[in-house]
Design an enzyme around this catalytic site. Structure first.
Site, PDB file in Angstrom:
ATOM      1  N   ASP A  18       0.831  -1.206   0.000  1.00 15.02           N
ATOM      2  CA  ASP A  18       0.000   0.000   0.000  1.00 15.02           C
ATOM      3  C   ASP A  18       0.864   1.254   0.000  1.00 15.02           C
ATOM      4  O   ASP A  18       1.915   1.274   0.625  1.00 15.02           O
ATOM      5  CB  ASP A  18      -0.783   0.037   1.320  1.00 15.02           C
ATOM      6  CG  ASP A  18      -2.228  -0.324   1.108  1.00 15.02           C
ATOM      7  OD1 ASP A  18      -2.567  -0.733  -0.025  1.00 15.02           O
ATOM      8  OD2 ASP A  18      -3.002  -0.187   2.070  1.00 15.02           O
ATOM      9  N   SER A 252       4.298   4.160  10.921  1.00 16.28           N
ATOM     10  CA  SER A 252       4.580   2.955  10.135  1.00 16.28           C
ATOM     11  C   SER A 252       3.307   2.178   9.848  1.00 16.28           C
ATOM     12  O   SER A 252       2.389   2.121  10.665  1.00 16.28           O
ATOM     13  CB  SER A 252       5.594   2.084  10.869  1.00 16.28           C
ATOM     14  OG  SER A 252       4.932   1.104  11.631  1.00 16.28           O
ATOM     15  N   LYS A 253       3.283   1.595   8.658  1.00 17.07           N
ATOM     16  CA  LYS A 253       2.077   0.862   8.237  1.00 17.07           C
ATOM     17  C   LYS A 253       1.808  -0.348   9.127  1.00 17.07           C
ATOM     18  O   LYS A 253       0.686  -0.778   9.265  1.00 17.07           O
ATOM     19  CB  LYS A 253       2.217   0.430   6.770  1.00 17.07           C
ATOM     20  CG  LYS A 253       1.991   1.585   5.804  1.00 17.07           C
ATOM     21  CD  LYS A 253       1.833   1.109   4.376  1.00 17.07           C
ATOM     22  CE  LYS A 253       3.155   0.622   3.839  1.00 17.07           C
ATOM     23  NZ  LYS A 253       3.110   0.231   2.435  1.00 17.07           N
ATOM     24  N   ARG A 254       2.875  -0.882   9.701  1.00 16.28           N
ATOM     25  CA  ARG A 254       2.681  -2.063  10.555  1.00 16.28           C
ATOM     26  C   ARG A 254       1.906  -1.697  11.819  1.00 16.28           C
ATOM     27  O   ARG A 254       1.088  -2.455  12.298  1.00 16.28           O
ATOM     28  CB  ARG A 254       4.028  -2.664  10.938  1.00 16.28           C
ATOM     29  CG  ARG A 254       4.341  -3.943  10.196  1.00 16.28           C
ATOM     30  CD  ARG A 254       5.694  -4.487  10.596  1.00 16.28           C
ATOM     31  NE  ARG A 254       6.743  -3.497  10.404  1.00 16.28           N
ATOM     32  CZ  ARG A 254       7.443  -2.923  11.406  1.00 16.28           C
ATOM     33  NH1 ARG A 254       7.200  -3.256  12.649  1.00 16.28           N
ATOM     34  NH2 ARG A 254       8.368  -2.022  11.148  1.00 16.28           N
TER      35      ARG A 254
END
Ligand code: GLU
Length: 491
Positions: A18, A252-254
């Site tokens: 993404d 962060s995407k995490r």
């Protein structure tokens, strides 16, 4: 700009997932810079890390940039004079230049397996590869080739002296050359690494300025040496700072859903608000209004007119979602009604409503002042599109200091009054209902509160009379009737 070359900048994402909000900001800053100087904004896809490349991610990048309104002048889908713009389609070019560097003594073959590299690195106290491939001769190559061993091509960095890169944001960045590694340029499968592909493409695509994320800063001196070895001029370079989560650390995407651009697309944000917001993440628009306050709401075109890459900050900026929500509301209020109505359709349909366009156009002005996110339309105005409304509870129909029977009879009187009106315009309703409240010995808030819950199902709604006007007499009366029935049921 001191540079005399035509301005050509690029956004060079790797399609590994993404789109990150930081990537969106990098793209935006490149776009702003291109527009500031009447240059070109190029989209290049850096997909040479085959292990990390995800096919569906390319579409996400194109969609994300389209959504943001950052149209590129050259790119994989539209082509251009410097194509192809997808690195995996340019392998022969990188192979040619890697070989050129070998032929000119600036790069060399290295035959170590990953296991051997691990051991070398350990023995070398974590200093990485010990450059042993530098001493191999063509005879050694022939022997190793005959053994079926595979090789990579590594760059021969200078071992003495220092390298200085002038960053347009940070000023000079200097490293001692002995600290540079002989990094891999071409892998054994014929794919380039990021370093080779990035440098070759920035040169061949005649990129004038590199604007990219801070995380790449450590590679800049190595890249500078690579440009020098190839006999090419390095583009000017600027690194934009990391985006921080308000709780600390990099966004962060995490860990944070709002680190992905898709979060904003799905949750009813406007691209105009997101780009407005991102302009002030690492840069500052800084225009003052007549009262001397900073103008908060502006377009990316306004920002582009004064964008100055040298004024980008070096420190990370916090990502303030609350501010972004506020900005989103401001952009919603500035939108032409018909355009906003079109944007409200999707969240309504997603919530399962069948949306009548005429009705939507009439509802939109009633909620334009009241929503921050497009998705708020479902909560604030879903009742317009529903067949029936059911009040949160029968008790919510009953105003303060009244009971069920009194409420039912007040609603009955309101019903009769509304049924007998010559027309159903908001003013006509109000002119009749205010005196009614008085004659019933109620304050207007009591009567209107009960009516509001009856026709909208909620205690908070857009203005009552306009709401009833848009709903139409038939629907409004049917809902009032239902409410009376509900109040008359034994509890
Ligand atoms: N492909 C790199 C990335 O995804 C681009 C770095 C650069 O702009 O040089 O971040």
């Amino acid at each position: 700009m001191a540079e005399s070359r035509p301005v050509r900048v690029r956004f060079a994402p790797s399609p590994t997932g993404d789109m990150h909000i930081g990537g969106a900001r990098t793209a935006l800053f490149n776009w702003l810079f291109a527009h500031r100087y009447g240059g070109k904004f190029i989209l290049r896809i850096e997909d040479t890390d085959q292990k990390r490349t995800r096919e569906e991610s390319l579409g996400g990048i194109l969609d994300g940039l389209h959504w943001l309104g950052l149209q590129w002048d050259e790119g994989p889908d539209i082509g251009g004079p410097y194509g192809p713009y997808i690195q995996s389609e340019r392998l022969d070019i990188y192979q040619k230049w890697a070989q050129w560097l070998v032929d000119n003594g600036r790069a060399y073959r290295a035959y170590e397996t990953p296991e051997e590299l691990d051991e070398i690195s350990k023995a070398n106290k974590g200093m990485g590869y010990d450059r042993r491939g530098r001493s191999l001769t063509p005879d050694d190559w022939a022997r190793l080739d005959a053994e079926g061993r595979k090789y990579v091509i590594r760059f021969k960095v200078p071992l003495e002296g220092e390298t200085t890169v002038i960053d347009l944001v940070r000023g000079p960045i200097t490293v001692q050359n002995e600290k540079l590694q002989d990094l891999v340029l071409l892998k054994s499968d014929g794919y380039p690494t990021y370093h080779l592909a990035n440098v070759v493409d920035d040169h061949l695509m005649e990129i004038s300025h590199i604007i990219r994320a801070e995380e790449w800063i450590s590679t800049a001196p190595f890249h500078k040496q690579l440009y020098a070895a190839l006999g090419w001029q390095m583009p000017a370079i600027a690194h934009v700072p990391v985006i921080l989560h308000p709780n600390g650390g990099k966004i962060s995407k995490r860990k944070h859903p709002e680190a992905a651009l898709s979060y904003f697309i799905q949750n009813g944000y406007l691209p105009e608000a997101v780009t407005n917001f991102l302009c002030n993440v690492g840069w500052n628009y800084g225009v003052l209004d007549e009262q001397g306050n900073e103008v908060q709401v502006f377009t990316k075109e306004q920002a582009a007119a004064i964008f100055d890459i040298t004024k980008v900050t070096t420190s990370g900026t916090k990502f303030d979602v609350v501010k972004l929500q506020w900005l989103n509301g401001e952009h919603i209020r500035r939108m032409p009604v018909a355009e906003l109505a079109e944007k409200l359709r999707r969240p309504l349909e997603k919530a399962g409503y069948t949306v009548n366009s005429d009705l939507l156009l009439r509802v939109t002005p009633l909620i334009q002042e009241r929503i921050k996110l497009l998705n708020d339309v479902v909560e604030v105005a879903g009742f317009f599109f529903r067949e029936d409304v059911i009040p949160e509870s029968p008790a919510s129909l009953i105003p303060k200091k009244m009971d069920a029977a009194q409420t039912a009879s007040a609603l009955q009187r309101a019903y009769e009054t509304l049924a007998g009106l010559p027309d159903f315009a908001a003013q006509t309703q109000e002119a009749a209902l205010r005196p009614l409240a008085e004659s019933l010995g109620l304050n207007p808030g009591q009567l209107f509160g009960a009516l509001r819950v009856a026709v909208t199902g909620k205690t908070v709604s857009p203005p009552l009379f306009e709401t009833m006007e848009v709903l139409g007499r038939e629907v409004a009366l049917a809902r009032i009737k239902k409410a009376i029935e509900l109040l008359s049921q034994p509890t």
